[in-house]
Every structure is written in C-alpha cells, then in structure tokens.
Design an enzyme around this catalytic site. Structure first.
Site, PDB file in Angstrom:
ATOM      1  N   HIS A 223       0.835  -1.211   0.000  1.00 46.18           N
ATOM      2  CA  HIS A 223       0.000   0.000   0.000  1.00 46.18           C
ATOM      3  C   HIS A 223       0.868   1.259   0.000  1.00 46.18           C
ATOM      4  O   HIS A 223       0.660   2.174  -0.819  1.00 46.18           O
ATOM      5  CB  HIS A 223      -0.924  -0.023   1.227  1.00 46.18           C
ATOM      6  N   GLU A 224       1.819   1.332   0.913  1.00 48.43           N
ATOM      7  CA  GLU A 224       2.652   2.535   1.014  1.00 48.43           C
ATOM      8  C   GLU A 224       3.579   2.680  -0.189  1.00 48.43           C
ATOM      9  O   GLU A 224       3.873   3.798  -0.620  1.00 48.43           O
ATOM     10  CB  GLU A 224       3.461   2.506   2.318  1.00 48.43           C
TER      11      GLU A 224
END
EC number: 3.4.24.-
Length: 641
Positions: A441-442
């Site tokens: 996600h990051e």
C-alpha cells in the site's frame, strides 16, 4: 428563595452550625477530662493497677493495725493511706471512697483503733471546669457565627463587583519579550513598530497631522505568534498595559459584560497613553443578529458597549486597543471599520526564511550537534507555525534526553518531525500478511510520487506503525512554500489525486479486488474533497468556470437558518458525474503505472520489509536503476523551500 440575613438561615448554614456544635461538645469533653472532672468510677476503670487497695481492704487493715495514718478528701472522694510496713520514701496508697459525705463509718473505725487521721477540704474544681468548658463553647460558637456572617457579606460584595473589569494591569509590562525575540513575521513587526513609536514619540506624527490609530487587529492562524507580538509591543513600549481575554467580558447576568467594558476603558483613560490587549476578541465581537429568536443577548450588549468606547461621542485619546483572533470571518463589520480597528495586520504562516529565523530563536538555549542544519529543517517543515516549530525542537530535546545523548542530532529532528506530523511510533509489526499488505500500500503511494511529473519529491516511506491507527506512510517534500492560499495547477491537483489513490491501486493489482481492505478510507475521503472542489469551486471541469458552491455556509452568523441549494437537481447530477469521472480517470492512471512496474514493486517491497524505512534518496536510486531515469529527473530537479 433562601434568605441569608435576619432570622433565617439556609440549610447549608444550619448544617455548618451543627458540625460546629458537635466539634464543640467533643472539645468540652476533652477539656473536662483534663481538668479532673471525671467520675471516680470511670477514673477507676482507667487505672490499670490490679493490686490497688480497696475500701473493704482498708477497713480490714485498720482492724489489723497495719495502718499508721489516713488523710481523707471528701471532695475528691479519695483517702491517702500510709501503711505500717511500707518504705519511708514510698507514696501513700490511694483508696477511692463511695460517698461524698464525711464517711462516718471510716472515721468511726479509725477512732476505735486510735489511728491518726485528717479530713482535708480540697478546692472544688468542678465549678471551675464547668465555667471554663462553657466559656470555651460560647467563644467557639461566636467565632463560627462571625465567620458565617463575614462570608455572607463577602458574597454580597462580590455580587456588587460583577461589573468590574478583570483585566490584568501592569504599569510597565515586563514581559521579557522584545521584537528581537519574534521572528518569521517581519511585515507584522514593522507595522507594530510604528504603534510603539506612536506611544513613545507621538509628537513625531502629530506634527504632520497624523493621528494615533485607535485599534490594531491581529489576524492569523493559531500558533502564528499573535499573543507573542502583543507581549513584544508591551515590552518595547514601556507604557501601562491592560490584558484581558474576550471570554472574561461575558457572564451569566445580562449587562455585566458591558459594565466591564466601561470599567476597563475608564481605567485605561486614567493611565493614558496605554495599551489594551484583548485576546480572542471573537468571543464578544461576533456578528450581531446571529442568534435565533428574540431576547436580550448579553454578547450583543457587550459588543455595543465596546463599539461605543472605541469610537463614540467620547474619544479615547492615547488608548490603543490591540486585539487578536483567528476567526475574522465571524466578526461584526462595525468592529472592523476604520476608526475602531484602523489596522488589520495579517500574521501569516512563516515562509522558509521566517521558519529559519524562528528555529534560530528557539535553538538558542538548546544543545544542537554542529552537523544539524537548521536550513534543512526549515525546508522540511513547510506550513509549520511558530508554535509548531518551537514544539518540534522541544520534542527533539526530549528524545535526546531520553536516549541519553549530549546534543540533538539529525535523527532526533527527523523522529520529532514524524511524531509531530504523523504520531508516536509504535512497535514494528512482525512478519505477517498484514505487514506485507501495508508495504504494498505505502509503496503504491511512494512509487507514484517518484514517477509522476507534477508531484513533489519523496522524503521517505516507512511501514513502522504510528499512534492513531497509522500502519505506515509515505511523505514528500513540497516544491515550494504555497501556504493555504498558494496556487496549484490542474496537473498538480490531478497528480495529487493519483498519488492518493496509489495505495488502493497497489492493493487491487497485487491481491485482487476481493482482498482490498478499508485501509484507503482516509485516502478516498481526501480524493473526493479535492475532486469536488475542482468541479464546484475551481472551475476545472467541463461544466464551466464558475463557482457552484459557497465555502461559508455556517448558521448563527447572520445567514439563513435553512441551507439554500445554489444549483438545480440536474446540475447536482452533472457535478456528481464530473467528480466520479475525474476520480475514475486518476485511479485507472495509477493502476496502469503500477502495473507496468510490478517487478519493481516486488523488489521494493522485499527491501522495505527488511529495512522498514527507505529514504527518498535510497528509493530514487533503486527506481533509477530499474527505469533508466536519472535521480535528478526523478527528484523533479526543482528547488525545495
């Protein structure tokens, strides 16, 4: 209504008198015991000696001739007996008597056995003890009643003092703050320096026909230094200084606030020239007629009196009112006009040079490692106010002391920035599916920040969790100081939406639609807000360049109670369609870029899981090796700060 004067006492007062009486009875009992007024039976029970001579034992010893002398005290009901076989230095035996008369039986027995005896009439301490106890009781009761009456008198006096001003007054405000201690707001300092010169050398301006300004309004966001500026003015001017908060004018009783305004300005006139500083003036200066319904509004009465005192029939020469607020939009227009607040000074968020000056001021009393660059800190903290910068250095100093270091290093500065902006770092997650999902996600955010042309340079990406439910984050350095009113192009806004959707796009590409989590909920809210403003306020859509929504629609500010729709239902449907299409196009763009670089994402995820934090330089170096783009191109080659 409970009366507190005359013959009537309130229930709390009666309770207080009852507790006082109980305490007095206890004190009387203790005093009576100390004066020897206890009955013989109780005194005898308190004596622990088991072999004490009793009355019957005394009669037996008299008959057996073992008694030499007896001294009888009928008042105390005690007989002191000297036995024949006791040592000379031994004290006489004490025998308690059972009657308060002359004890004829004992005296007759002594005479029959020809034993020397004497009847001693001791002084009666009972009357003295009774008199002392009752006198003490009466004295304590009188003192208690006087205290109650005095408290009632003070309460009534305070009721008469409601209308007096609560302003703190100093003949020469020794605040310890001068203009040299204020940095980052040079324009505001120059404006206020003239106010100080007005107070010190008024003839310099009156000679050319200039008049002293009656009021100065400091407007700025919280933490920008409005109150600090007021302290600096007081320290520089050296004139009487009144300081009060706007909330201190308003009370429960109607008319008290207006009375306090009158009293404040009366004192200020007596000490002119002087400064009156009102902090958070929006507490009393809100727009009139904002309430719903009728009635006598205490805030409006206070505001009307303030307007009259600042510029009414009677002038206040030599009294300069300095007020501070962060809500100028709610202030009454009559308060803002020239003649009342002649100057409105905007105390804005500091720029790069301002932040550097603020950091230099707050770094004076801190031990900072020579390798720490204040210029780098100023570039990394755009949008920080003066209070936030002071808090940043203080947090870095706390971390330094906790880690038992002698000086603040760059590591403490970085951790303090993350702690202030994101939250307190928590224990890293163990290797698990959740940790890998957060990493993907990051990295979706970080890779789009690096690849998109109009985004800002990446600062770092981490999967160390933070307080507040933050599992990780990707931060970037802004290209320049925009502030709240800065300009952003259409391309920059579109890239911002694309970057924000990068986390959700990465989850979809790697794990599939069925495994998408709610971790992007905050990102989706932010994207929706930006896209809707682009359509309805910025005119960046096919609907045209006109505003479809108003940003200020609060009730209780003299506006309509019921919100009024500014467009038709058909236009509302078109707005929703434009917002949805804009967000959808950005999401497809994010998925396309991440899909093209899927091997790079897997490599970065493995590295991020190992190190847990990647700096912007490390990230760009790996991306440049894969894509063939130079790090300079990836960093957008734009000056930061």
């Amino acid at each position: 209504m409970t009366q507190r004067s005359g013959k009537f006492l309130s229930q709390p007062t009666k309770a207080k008198l009852g507790s006082v009486a109980t305490g007095l009875m206890t004190a009387s009992w203790l005093l009576l015991q100390s004066l020897g007024g206890l009955p013989p039976a109780l005194a005898q029970e308190a004596d622990p000696q088991a072999d004490e001579l009793t009355y019957s034992g005394l009669l037996e010893k008299i008959d057996q001739g073992e008694v030499e002398r007896v001294e009888i005290d009928p008042t105390r009901r005690v007989a002191l007996v000297e036995l024949a076989d006791q040592p000379e230095d031994a004290p006489p035996e004490k025998v308690m008597l059972f009657s308060g008369d002359r004890n004829p039986e004992l005296i007759e027995r002594l005479r029959d056995n020809r034993i020397d005896f004497e009847v001693v009439e001791a002084s009666d301490n009972g009357a003295l003890a009774w008199l002392a106890t009752n006198s003490l009781l009466a004295l304590i009761l009188i003192i208690g009643l006087l205290m109650i009456l005095r408290r009632s008198a003070n309460a009534s006096g305070n009721a008469m003092n409601f209308g007096r001003s609560k302003a703190r007054f100093q003949m020469e405000a020794k605040t310890g703050v001068l203009f040299d201690d204020v940095a980052g707001i040079e324009e505001a300092k120059e404006e206020l320096q003239e106010v100080v010169t007005f107070l010190k050398q008024p003839e310099r301006f009156t000679a050319v026909g200039a008049r002293i300004p009656k009021g100065v309004l400091l407007i700025g966001q919280p933490g920008t230094g409005k109150t600090l500026l007021a302290k600096a003015i007081a320290g520089e001017a050296g004139v009487p200084f009144f300081s009060i908060s706007g909330s201190e004018f308003v009370e429960m009783f109607v008319g008290v606030g207006a009375s306090r305004v009158r009293d404040l300005f009366k004192k200020a006139k007596e000490n002119a020239p002087c400064i009156v500083f009102i902090d958070e003036i929006d507490a009393v200066g809100r727009q009139r007629g904002a309430g719903i319904g009728g009635g006598n509004d205490e805030r409006e009465q206070t505001l009307n009196q303030l307007l009259t005192e600042m510029d009414g029939f009677e002038g206040n020469s030599g009294v300069i009112v300095i007020a501070a607020t962060n809500r100028p939009d709610v202030l009454d227009s009559a308060l803002l006009r020239p003649g009342r607040f002649d100057r409105q000074i905007i105390v804005d968020l500091p720029t790069y040079k301002g932040r550097l000056g603020i950091l230099e001021v707050h770094a004076r009393n801190k031990k900072i490692d020579p390798e720490v660059s204040l210029e780098a800190i100023a570039r990394r903290t755009p949008g920080f106010s003066g209070a936030q910068l002071a808090n940043l250095l203080n947090e870095a100093a706390i971390l330094t002391a906790r880690r038992r270091k002698e000086a603040i290093t760059s590591l403490e500065i970085t951790d303090a920035i993350d702690r202030v902006t994101i939250g307190l770092s928590l224990t890293p997650l163990l290797d698990s599916k959740k940790k890998r999902l957060i990493a993907y996600h990051e990295l979706g955010h970080a890779l789009l920040i690096t690849l998109l042309k109009h985004s800002s340079p990446l600062d770092k990406v981490t999967i160390i969790p933070r307080s507040g439910g933050v599992g990780g984050f990707a931060s970037y350095l802004p290209k320049e100081d925009r502030g709240d009113d800065g300009l952003m192009s259409y391309a920059e806004l579109v890239d911002m939406i694309t970057v924000t959707l990068g986390g959700r796009a990465a989850e979809t590409i790697v794990f599939g639609e069925d495994e998408v989590t709610q971790g992007a909920s905050n990102d989706i809210q932010q994207v929706t807000n930006i896209a809707r403003q682009m359509v309805t306020r910025f005119g960046m859509s096919e609907l045209g360049s006109f505003a479809l929504e108003n940003s200020n629609s609060e009730v209780f500010l003299g506006r309509d109670l019921m919100p009024r729709s500014e467009f038709s239902e058909e236009m509302a449907a078109q707005i929703d369609r434009q917002v949805r299409n804009l967000v959808k196009d950005c999401y497809l763009k994010a998925c396309d870029l991440l899909g093209q670089n899927r091997p790079l994402i897997d490599r970065l995820v493995d590295l991020l899981l190992e190190k847990e934090t990647l700096t912007g330089d490390e990230f760009r170096q790996i991306v440049s090796e894969y894509t063939g783009l130079s790090e300079k191109e990836l960093a957008k080659s734009m000056a930061v700060g």
